[in-house]
Scaffold this active site. Structure first.
Site, PDB file in Angstrom:
ATOM      1  N   HIS A 164       0.481  -5.719   2.640  1.00 50.74           N
ATOM      2  CA  HIS A 164       1.465  -4.745   2.556  1.00 50.74           C
ATOM      3  C   HIS A 164       1.677  -3.965   3.993  1.00 50.74           C
ATOM      4  O   HIS A 164       2.294  -3.332   3.771  1.00 50.74           O
ATOM      5  CB  HIS A 164       0.459  -3.352   1.286  1.00 50.74           C
ATOM      6  N   ASP A 172      -1.524 -10.633  -1.280  1.00 55.50           N
ATOM      7  CA  ASP A 172      -1.379  -9.710  -0.314  1.00 55.50           C
ATOM      8  C   ASP A 172      -2.290 -10.123   0.611  1.00 55.50           C
ATOM      9  O   ASP A 172      -2.095  -9.885   1.900  1.00 55.50           O
ATOM     10  CB  ASP A 172      -2.699  -8.546  -0.807  1.00 55.50           C
ATOM     11  N   SER A 178      -7.306  -2.338   6.820  1.00 54.90           N
ATOM     12  CA  SER A 178      -6.853  -3.574   6.631  1.00 54.90           C
ATOM     13  C   SER A 178      -5.900  -4.710   6.762  1.00 54.90           C
ATOM     14  O   SER A 178      -5.397  -4.544   7.990  1.00 54.90           O
ATOM     15  CB  SER A 178      -5.130  -3.039   5.236  1.00 54.90           C
TER      16      SER A 178
END
Length: 333
Positions: free
Chosen positions: A84, A114, A192
């Site tokens: 993402h 992911d 992230s």
């Protein structure tokens, strides 16, 4: 009685000097350990910037910018991050620990996990890939360290413990990552794709998500376990994608199955023409309100739910065969 006038010094100039510095002793052992862990791992962590051109109001072209974290995987300049973080990016730049910014290209990604891999267009000799550990022997309560770039603040270290193991994390690909690590090490937007490391300085997970009503850290963060990363990343580097093995079934929701008191994977529907269809597996007969087949073991490994079923299947490559134990009408075949 002696009377002190609190206004006696009024009007007199007071000259102050810096206070004398008090010497401190040695740092505590845990402090020295944390410093060593950060110094060893930080050169492997990178800051990722992305740009994506979008059409705005009145057809005007607008540049949308994003940021996240990642880490150096090997000496060829491959960088691992979350899918993402780079999804839809038309331009990717990576800032190394040295401050040098290098353009990168997309290599491959898996929305189901992911995870994504990008590659530096030029590879400095000084790059230092992160040491890789394992997630099979992790324990709740052990210390963990997260390094990343929350809110754009590069080279940020946060510490905590493993709060729980074997969590499930939904992904944008419509699947779930199993075996996810839950931690209370602070993870915020920008973290992230950064590494979660253990006290030996080894990668044990990729920081991926938080649970928070405000969007900022609230004590619960999640990381994709390194054993998943170590299985997925080489396939992304080689093939650019990671097809996930399956047998052609849609399963009944786990909560519904649990409400029926069923242990195993309840087949809801079978995809026409699939391997499951070819060998005669059956789904639920909704007209007659009867269950069809329930998978209770894969290659002699018992499976009580879809979580365990997926975990076993991911040890196999597409094209391999597995032996299923299936219950139908109280008989196992």
């Amino acid at each position: 009685f002696i009377y002190f006038d609190r206004y006696a010094d009024r009007g007199r100039r007071i000259v102050s000097q810096p206070r004398e510095i008090v010497a401190r002793g040695d740092l505590a052992d845990y402090e020295n350990s944390t410093i060593s862990i950060f110094n060893a791992a930080a050169p492997s962590v990178v800051y990722i910037f992305t740009e994506n051109a979008e059409s705005g109001f009145f057809g005007r072209r607008e540049i949308r910018q994003g940021a996240g974290s990642g880490f150096l995987w090997d000496g060829y300049g491959h960088v691992v991050t979350n899918f993402h973080v780079i999804q839809g990016a038309q331009s990717i730049q990576v800032r190394l620990d040295t401050g040098e910014a290098i353009r990168a290209t997309f290599v491959g990604g898996s929305p189901d996990h992911d995870l994504a891999v990008i590659r530096l267009r030029s590879t400095p000799d000084s790059i230092r890939p992160i040491p890789v550990g394992t997630s099979t022997d992790l324990a709740v309560g052990q210390a963990v360290f997260a390094i990343g770039n929350p809110f754009g603040l590069a080279r940020t270290l946060t510490t905590g413990v493993i709060s729980a193991l074997d969590r499930r994390l939904p992904t944008a690909g419509g699947r779930e990552v199993v075996g996810v690590i839950q931690t209370d090490a602070a993870i915020n937007p920008g973290n992230s794709g950064g590494p979660l490391i253990d006290s030996a300085g080894r990668l044990i997970g990729v920081n991926t998500a938080i649970i928070s009503e405000s969007g900022s850290f609230a004590g619960i963060g999640f990381a994709v376990p390194v054993d998943v990363v170590n299985r997925v990343v080489p396939k992304l580097i080689t093939n650019g994608k990671v097809p996930r093995p399956g047998i052609g079934i849609i399963v009944l929701d786990e909560e519904v199955a649990a409400g029926l008191g069923v242990l195993g994977v309840v087949i809801d529907r079978v995809a026409p023409g699939s391997e499951a269809d070819r060998i005669g597996l059956q789904g639920i007969d909704y007209r007659n309100r009867t269950l069809g087949d329930i998978i209770v073991a894969v290659d002699n490994q018992k499976v009580k739910n879809i979580d365990e079923f997926i975990r076993v299947l991911e040890n196999y490559e597409i094209g391999q065969s597995v032996m299923l134990d299936v219950r139908r009408n109280d008989q196992i075949r």
